[in-house]
Write a protein that holds these residues in place. Structure first.
Motif, short mmCIF file in Angstrom:
data_model
loop_
_atom_site.label_atom_id
_atom_site.label_comp_id
_atom_site.label_asym_id
_atom_site.label_seq_id
_atom_site.Cartn_x
_atom_site.Cartn_y
_atom_site.Cartn_z
N ILE A 4 31.37 27.92 -12.61
CA ILE A 4 30.69 26.81 -13.30
C ILE A 4 29.94 25.94 -12.29
CG2 ILE A 4 31.08 24.69 -14.60
CD1 ILE A 4 33.46 26.16 -15.95
N ALA A 5 30.60 25.64 -11.16
CA ALA A 5 29.97 24.80 -10.15
C ALA A 5 28.76 25.49 -9.53
CB ALA A 5 30.99 24.43 -9.07
N ALA A 6 28.86 26.81 -9.31
CA ALA A 6 27.74 27.54 -8.73
C ALA A 6 26.54 27.55 -9.66
CB ALA A 6 28.17 28.97 -8.39
N ASP A 7 26.78 27.75 -10.95
CA ASP A 7 25.68 27.71 -11.91
C ASP A 7 25.08 26.31 -11.98
OD1 ASP A 7 25.91 30.37 -12.51
OD2 ASP A 7 27.03 30.08 -14.37
N GLY A 8 25.94 25.29 -11.87
CA GLY A 8 25.45 23.92 -11.87
C GLY A 8 24.61 23.62 -10.64
N LEU A 9 25.05 24.14 -9.49
CA LEU A 9 24.30 23.90 -8.25
C LEU A 9 22.90 24.51 -8.34
CD1 LEU A 9 24.26 22.79 -5.35
CD2 LEU A 9 25.19 24.99 -4.60
N ALA A 10 22.78 25.66 -8.98
CA ALA A 10 21.47 26.28 -9.15
C ALA A 10 20.51 25.39 -9.93
CB ALA A 10 21.62 27.63 -9.85
N LEU A 11 21.06 24.44 -10.68
CA LEU A 11 20.25 23.48 -11.44
C LEU A 11 20.18 22.13 -10.74
CD1 LEU A 11 21.63 24.33 -15.00
CD2 LEU A 11 19.54 25.18 -13.92
N GLY A 12 20.69 22.07 -9.50
CA GLY A 12 20.64 20.83 -8.74
C GLY A 12 21.80 19.89 -8.96
N GLN A 13 22.83 20.35 -9.65
CA GLN A 13 23.98 19.48 -9.97
C GLN A 13 25.01 19.53 -8.84
OE1 GLN A 13 25.28 21.00 -13.77
NE2 GLN A 13 23.35 20.51 -14.78
N TRP A 14 24.67 18.95 -7.69
CA TRP A 14 25.57 19.03 -6.55
C TRP A 14 26.78 18.11 -6.68
CZ3 TRP A 14 25.90 14.27 -4.40
CH2 TRP A 14 24.79 13.43 -4.44
N ALA A 15 26.74 17.13 -7.56
CA ALA A 15 27.90 16.26 -7.75
C ALA A 15 29.09 17.05 -8.26
CB ALA A 15 27.56 15.12 -8.72
N ARG A 16 28.83 18.08 -9.06
CA ARG A 16 29.92 18.93 -9.54
C ARG A 16 30.54 19.71 -8.38
NH1 ARG A 16 28.49 22.27 -14.74
NH2 ARG A 16 28.92 20.23 -15.65
N VAL A 17 29.71 20.12 -7.44
CA VAL A 17 30.21 20.81 -6.25
C VAL A 17 31.06 19.86 -5.41
CG1 VAL A 17 29.52 21.93 -4.09
CG2 VAL A 17 28.29 22.43 -6.22
N ARG A 18 30.60 18.63 -5.27
CA ARG A 18 31.36 17.63 -4.51
C ARG A 18 32.76 17.47 -5.10
NH1 ARG A 18 28.82 11.84 -4.64
NH2 ARG A 18 29.29 12.19 -6.83
N ASP B 170 31.31 17.95 3.65
CA ASP B 170 31.17 19.01 2.66
C ASP B 170 29.71 19.39 2.48
OD1 ASP B 170 33.89 19.04 2.28
OD2 ASP B 170 33.85 17.99 0.36
N ALA B 171 28.84 18.39 2.39
CA ALA B 171 27.41 18.66 2.26
C ALA B 171 26.89 19.41 3.48
CB ALA B 171 26.65 17.37 2.04
N ALA B 172 27.33 18.98 4.66
CA ALA B 172 26.87 19.63 5.90
C ALA B 172 27.34 21.08 5.97
CB ALA B 172 27.38 18.85 7.11
N THR B 173 28.56 21.34 5.50
CA THR B 173 29.09 22.70 5.55
C THR B 173 28.38 23.59 4.55
OG1 THR B 173 31.24 21.81 6.23
CG2 THR B 173 31.18 24.10 5.47
N LEU B 174 28.12 23.09 3.36
CA LEU B 174 27.37 23.87 2.39
C LEU B 174 25.96 24.16 2.91
CD1 LEU B 174 26.96 25.24 -0.33
CD2 LEU B 174 26.44 22.99 -1.32
N LEU B 175 25.33 23.17 3.52
CA LEU B 175 24.00 23.38 4.08
C LEU B 175 24.05 24.43 5.19
CD1 LEU B 175 21.03 22.58 4.22
CD2 LEU B 175 21.67 20.75 5.81
N ALA B 176 25.11 24.41 6.00
CA ALA B 176 25.24 25.39 7.08
C ALA B 176 25.36 26.80 6.54
CB ALA B 176 26.45 25.05 7.95
N LEU B 177 26.22 26.99 5.55
CA LEU B 177 26.40 28.34 4.99
C LEU B 177 25.15 28.81 4.24
CD1 LEU B 177 30.09 28.01 3.85
CD2 LEU B 177 29.21 29.51 5.62
N ALA B 178 24.47 27.89 3.59
CA ALA B 178 23.21 28.25 2.93
C ALA B 178 22.15 28.62 3.98
CB ALA B 178 22.72 27.09 2.06
N ALA B 179 22.15 27.91 5.11
CA ALA B 179 21.20 28.22 6.18
C ALA B 179 21.48 29.59 6.78
CB ALA B 179 21.28 27.14 7.26
N VAL B 180 22.76 29.93 6.90
CA VAL B 180 23.12 31.27 7.39
C VAL B 180 22.58 32.32 6.45
CG1 VAL B 180 25.07 32.84 7.75
CG2 VAL B 180 25.13 30.52 8.71
#
Length: 330
Positions: free
Chosen positions: A38-52, A94-104
């Motif tokens: 659910i969180a991954a689908d939400g992130l695809a729509l820009g809903q990063w608060a759910r990921v947080r 958390d934001a920095a780590t997600l950005l790092a893995l996305a950058a990888v």
């Protein structure tokens, strides 16, 4: 450095989960983690608060955190949305780590530089010094683009923070399997030796007990790629040697005793074990494993040698269930 400037809102991308018939297998990276899907689908729509919120609930369960963040990094637009999150909350590890893995992930797809990805991992590691997940990103990157020294350094950093990190051990096993590609089924091969040591030193209930099975599958992948084993695993005796039989028996016995199904990557282990038992011809055991896997196949090892993972899984599952039923019928 990776840009974290605000990005325009793109049209909604397709969801990560492909539509299937009810109960059918789905090659979904979230596996059986419904909250993550659910969180991954939400992130695809820009809903990063759910990921947080999801990551705050995850806490310091490092295997679960690593699984969730690596899956979230595959969400469409994850780097852009993580960048927006970092702008809104620049102190968020958390934001920095997600950005790092996305950058990888971007770097491995040739859409960003490896230097930017490595720097993003280093930044996240400085912000969260106790967390092995930024180093998991560094290991994923080094596994494909770095040197053996960089790979080994990242693995040591992960183990210093979580000794039995599941994903990291799988990555190292796959990397070591590619050494000495022309060597036949040598029990002293680095991949086999590494897996045996990790299984022996792990706690009794650790799913690393199944790592020797993973090593066996990874060696098949390398041997087949080099023309030293048939591309169709059903046509080779890789799973029928005495040593392979013992590895599989030990792994299946461990599964019967411990299960390991509460582990966030437990379905990964079950897929490797089902793949091995099926190709050894142990249909009753394979059928039991397929029942536990349910609608959660993984791409590896079913995709090895270029096969369609979904098709290979379905064919093996259907065959195992049919043959197991035939042997138990009155």
């Amino acid at each position: 450095m990776i840009s974290i400037s605000p990005s325009p809102t793109p049209p909604p991308p397709p969801p990560l989960r492909r539509a299937r018939c009810p109960g059918g297998p789905v090659l979904a990276p979230a596996l059986d983690d419904a909250q993550l899907a659910i969180a991954a689908d939400g992130l695809a729509l820009g809903q990063w608060a759910r990921v947080r919120s999801l990551l705050a609930e995850t806490g310091e369960d490092w295997d679960l955190r690593g699984h969730r963040l690596t899956v979230l990094a595959t969400s469409p637009g994850s780097a852009a949305w993580a960048g927006d999150w970092r702008l809104a909350e620049p102190d968020s590890g958390d934001a920095a780590t997600l950005l790092a893995l996305a950058a990888v992930r971007l770097a491995l797809h040739g859409e960003s530089s490896t230097e930017d990805a490595a720097e993003a991992c280093a930044t996240a590691a400085r912000m969260l010094p106790e967390d092995p997940t930024p180093w998991l990103g560094a290991l994923i990157l080094a596994r494909r683009t770095g040197t053996p020294d960089a790979r080994d350094h990242a693995f040591r950093q992960i183990r210093a923070r979580h000794r039995d990190h599941h994903h990291a051990h799988h990555l190292m096993t796959a990397a070591l399997a590619e050494q000495q590609p022309g060597a036949r089924d040598d029990p002293r091969h680095p991949a086999h030796a590494f897996a045996a040591r990790a299984a022996a030193r792990a706690p009794a209930d650790s799913p690393l007990a199944l790592l020797p099975v993973v090593a066996h599958a990874e060696r098949y992948r390398v041997l087949a790629a080099g023309g030293l084993a048939p591309a169709d695993p059903a046509d080779c005796g890789h799973w029928s040697t005495r040593r392979a039989h013992q590895i599989l028996q030990d792994a299946f016995d461990w599964w019967l005793e411990w299960g390991g199904e509460d582990h966030p990557r437990g379905k990964v282990d079950l897929n490797f074990l089902a793949h091995a038992t099926f190709h050894e011809g142990r249909m009753a055991e394979a059928a039991a494993l397929f029942q536990r896997i349910g609608p959660h196949p993984t791409r590896a090892p079913w995709s090895y040698t270029g096969r369609d993972a979904d098709g290979a899984f379905r064919a093996a599952r259907d065959t195992a269930l049919r043959r197991a039923g035939d042997t138990t019928a009155p």
